[in-house]
Design an enzyme around this catalytic site. Structure first.
Site, mmCIF file in Angstrom:
data_model
loop_
_atom_site.group_PDB
_atom_site.id
_atom_site.type_symbol
_atom_site.label_atom_id
_atom_site.label_comp_id
_atom_site.label_asym_id
_atom_site.label_seq_id
_atom_site.Cartn_x
_atom_site.Cartn_y
_atom_site.Cartn_z
ATOM 1 N N SER A 173 0.813 -1.222 0.000
ATOM 2 C CA SER A 173 0.000 0.000 0.000
ATOM 3 C C SER A 173 0.846 1.272 0.000
ATOM 4 O O SER A 173 0.347 2.345 -0.322
ATOM 5 C CB SER A 173 -0.939 0.006 1.206
ATOM 6 N N ASP A 417 -2.388 6.640 11.411
ATOM 7 C CA ASP A 417 -1.621 6.153 10.274
ATOM 8 C C ASP A 417 -0.311 6.933 10.184
ATOM 9 O O ASP A 417 -0.265 8.058 9.702
ATOM 10 C CB ASP A 417 -2.412 6.311 8.972
ATOM 11 N N HIS A 420 1.620 5.605 5.953
ATOM 12 C CA HIS A 420 1.389 6.232 4.652
ATOM 13 C C HIS A 420 1.612 7.739 4.767
ATOM 14 O O HIS A 420 1.930 8.224 5.853
ATOM 15 C CB HIS A 420 -0.031 5.901 4.182
#
Ligand code: NAG
Ligand code: NAG
Ligand code: NAG
Ligand code: NAG
Ligand code: NAG
Ligand code: NAG
Length: 446
Positions: A173, A417, A420
Site C-alpha cells: 500500500s 496512520d 502512509h
C-alpha cells in the site's frame, strides 16, 4: 475492505486464546508480544503493517525527538535565492559527483504542486486537509541534495520521457501511495483514463492517451510467492513464503514493462514460514523446536534477491527495461505502536543531525540496496538498466508527513496512520527523484 470486519469482541476472544501461547525465550519479549497482537490484527495490516518495527525502534531509541531546525534554516536561506538553478539540467560533472539522496530539507515557500481541489484523485485516507489537518508548514520544505539541485517534477517533461511506455509500481500500500502521488502530479498536465481496476484497488491500470503512456499498480505483499496459513477456515495472519519463487500476480506483467518500480518490506513483521524448492527450510518467529529460526532481515534479503535475480535473468523482458528499487519507507510512530496508541503529530521535519541510521528502517534499506546491487552488477553486463529511488534517509526526516489520526481522520477507526503519507506532502518528492532518475536512465546515482 477487510478492516470493516474488525470487531472489538473478536479481538477480545482472540486475545484470550493467544495468552495460552508459549512465548519463546529466545525472543525479546516486547517483540513477541507485539507480534502476537500483529497477528490478531492481520486483516487490518494492509494499512498499518509494521508494529514490530515501531517497537523495535523505540527499544533502540532511534529517533531523537527535539526538533531543532535552527541550523537548517540558517544554512539554507541562500538556497532560496537559487530557485531558478534547479530547472536547468545538471551538468555532466555535477551528475558524476552528486548523490541526490545525501541532503536535507530546506524551507520552500512555493507550496505544493497540487491541492485537494486541483487533484481529484487524492484518496480519502491521504486527503489530510479534508480530514481536518490544520497545520500546513509540512508542505513548505524542499529536498536539497548537498552537492547539486534536485530538478523539480515537471509533468510535461515526465510524460514526454515516458511517451509510448509502460510503467508499473510493484509493492504494497505504500507503493500505491507513490503512484497516487504521481497521478496527482501528472493530472496537472493530462487526466488519465481508468483502464482497469479490481474490486480491492490492488491492481489498476491508467492510460494517458495524449502521451500513449500506461501506468500500472501491481499489488504484492511480499514480492515473492506467499500464501496465508488458514486455521479453521480463516486467515491466521501467518504466511508461507516461497523464497525462490516470485509472486506471479505481478511477475507475469514484467515482460510488458518498460519501467518496473519495486518496493516492499512492511509485511515482513510477523510469523512467516520459509520454503525453498517447496520444502520448509525455516521460519521467522515461529518458535518451533524443529524449525530453524531466522530473523526478518533474512526473509527480506531473500525476497529481494529473488526479485532482482529474476529481473536480471529475465529473457522475455523488453530490451530497454529499467528496473528501479524504491527503498524502504520508514514509519514514524512515537510513544507506542500503531495499535497501542502510537502517534505522529509533528509539524516540521527533522534535521540531518536528528535522524539515527542505526535503526531497523536503515537496515531494511541496506538489505534492499545490497540485493539490488547484486542484481545490477550482473544485469548491467547483460544490457539491462537499473536505478534506485533511495528515499529512506530523506523520509526518516519527515515524521511530519503522515496522516496520523488526531486531526479527526476516521479512516482507520481511530488508529493513527504513521505509515502512509499525506497528499500533497513529502511523498511527492519520490516522483521528483523518479523523474531525475528516468531522465538519466538510471545513470545519475548509485
Ligand atoms: C480540501 O481541503 C479542505 C480543507 O483545507 C476541505 O474543506 C475540502 O473539503 C477539501 N476538498 C476536497 C475536494 O477534498
Ligand atoms: C479449530 O476448530 C476446532 C473444532 O471446532 C477447535 O477445537 C480448535 O480449537 C480450533 N482451532 C483454533 C486455532 O481456533
Ligand atoms: C525437499 O525435501 C526432499 C526430502 O527431504 C528432498 O529429497 C529434496 O531434495 C528437497 N528439495 C529441495 C529443492 O531441497
Ligand atoms: C515440527 O513439529 C511439529 C509438531 O511436532 C510438526 O507438526 C511439524 O510437522 C514438524 N515440522 C517439521 C518440518 O518437521
Ligand atoms: C539477522 O541475521 C543475520 C544472519 O543470518 C545477521 O547478520 C543480522 O545481523 C541479523 N539481523 C538482526 C536485525 O538481528
Ligand atoms: C503530539 O501529541 C502529544 C500527545 O497527545 C502531545 O503531548 C504533543 O504536544 C503533540 N505535539 C504537537 C506538535 O502537537
Amino acid at each position: 475492505m477487510s478492516f470493516c470486519t474488525f470487531s472489538p469482541e473478536k479481538l477480545h476472544n482472540n486475545a484470550k486464546r493467544e495468552r495460552g501461547l508459549n512465548m519463546g525465550s529466545r525472543l525479546v519479549p516486547f517483540l513477541f508480544t507485539s507480534l502476537a497482537i500483529a497477528t490478531l490484527f492481520s486483516f487490518f495490516l494492509i494499512y498499518s503493517p509494521n508494529p514490530l518495527l515501531t517497537i523495535a525502534k523505540q527499544g533502540l531509541n532511534s529517533i531523537q525527538i527535539q526538533p531543532n531546525l535552527h541550523a537548517v534554516q540558517e544554512q539554507d536561506h541562500q538556497d532560496l535565492d537559487h530557485n531558478n538553478i534547479k530547472l536547468q539540467p545538471p551538468t555532466k560533472k555535477e551528475e558524476e559527483k552528486c548523490d541526490l539522496y545525501e541532503g536535507h530539507w530546506v524551507p520552500e515557500l512555493r507550496g505544493p504542486m497540487y491541492t485537494n481541489s486541483s487533484c481529484a484523485t487524492i484518496p480519502e485516507s491521504k486527503n489530510c486537509f479534508k480530514n481536518g489537518r490544520r497545520d500546513s508548514d509540512f508542505l513548505n520544505w524542499r529536498w536539497k541534495p548537498d552537492k547539486c539541485e534536485l530538478p523539480l517534477f515537471d509533468p510535461n517533461t515526465f510524460l514526454e520521457i515516458v511517451r509510448g511506455k509502460k510503467m508499473a509500481f510493484i509493492g504494497d500500500s505504500v507503493a500505491r501511495n507513490h503512484v497516487e502521488s504521481l497521478l496527482c502530479l501528472l493530472s496537472q498536465e493530462e487526466s488519465p483514463k481508468d483502464v482497469y481496476k479490481d474490486s480491492e484497488d490492488r491492481f489498476r491500470t491508467w492510460y494517458f492517451p495524449q502521451h500513449d503512456f500506461t501506468l500500472m499498480k501491481l499489488w504484492s505483499k511480499y514480492l515473492i510467492a506467499a500464501d496465508e496459513r488458514m486455521v479453521n477456515g480463516t486467515g491466521s495472519g501467518t504466511f508461507n513464503l516461497h523464497l525462490d519463487r516470485l509472486d506471479d500476480q505481478w511477475a507475469r506483467h514484467l515482460p510488458d514493462l518498460d519501467y518496473a518500480i519495486v518496493s516492499g518490506g512492511h509485511w515482513f513483521f510477523r510469523v512467516m514460514y520459509l520454503h525453498e524448492g517447496g520444502n520448509l527450510t525455516g521460519c521467522v518467529y515461529c518458535n518451533q523446536p524443529n524449525v530453524t529460526d531466522y530473523n526478518i532481515s533474512h526473509a527480506v534479503r531473500m525476497a529481494f534477491r529473488t526479485v532482482f535475480k529474476h529481473i536480471k535473468d529475465c529473457k522475455n523482458c523488453r530490451g530497454g527495461l529499467i528496473a528501479l528499487l524504491r527503498t524502504f519507507a520508514p514509519a514514524h510512530f512515537e510513544n507506542g505502536a500503531w495499535n497501542t496508541g502510537g502517534y505522529c503529530n509533528r509539524t516540521s521535519p527533522f534535521s540531518e543531525a536528528q535522524i539515527d541510521l542505526g535503526t531497523f528502517d536503515w537496515e531494511m534499506r541496506n538489505i534492499q540496496i545490497e540485493e539490488f546491487e547484486r542484481g545490477r552488477r550482473e544485469g548491467e553486463m547483460k544490457g539491462k538498466k537499473f536505478g534506485v529511488l533511495d528515499i529512506t534517509r530523506a523520509m526518516l526526516m519527515r515524521a511530519d508527513g503522515h496522516p496520523g489520526a488526531h486531526w479527526g481522520n476516521q479512516w482507520m477507526k481511530g488508529y493513527n496512520d504513521c505509515v502512509h503519507w499525506c497528499m500533497p506532502g513529502p511523498v511527492d518528492y519520490w516522483n521528483h527523484f523518479l523523474m531525475a532518475i528516468i531522465r538519466n536512465e538510471g545513470g545519475l546515482v548509485s
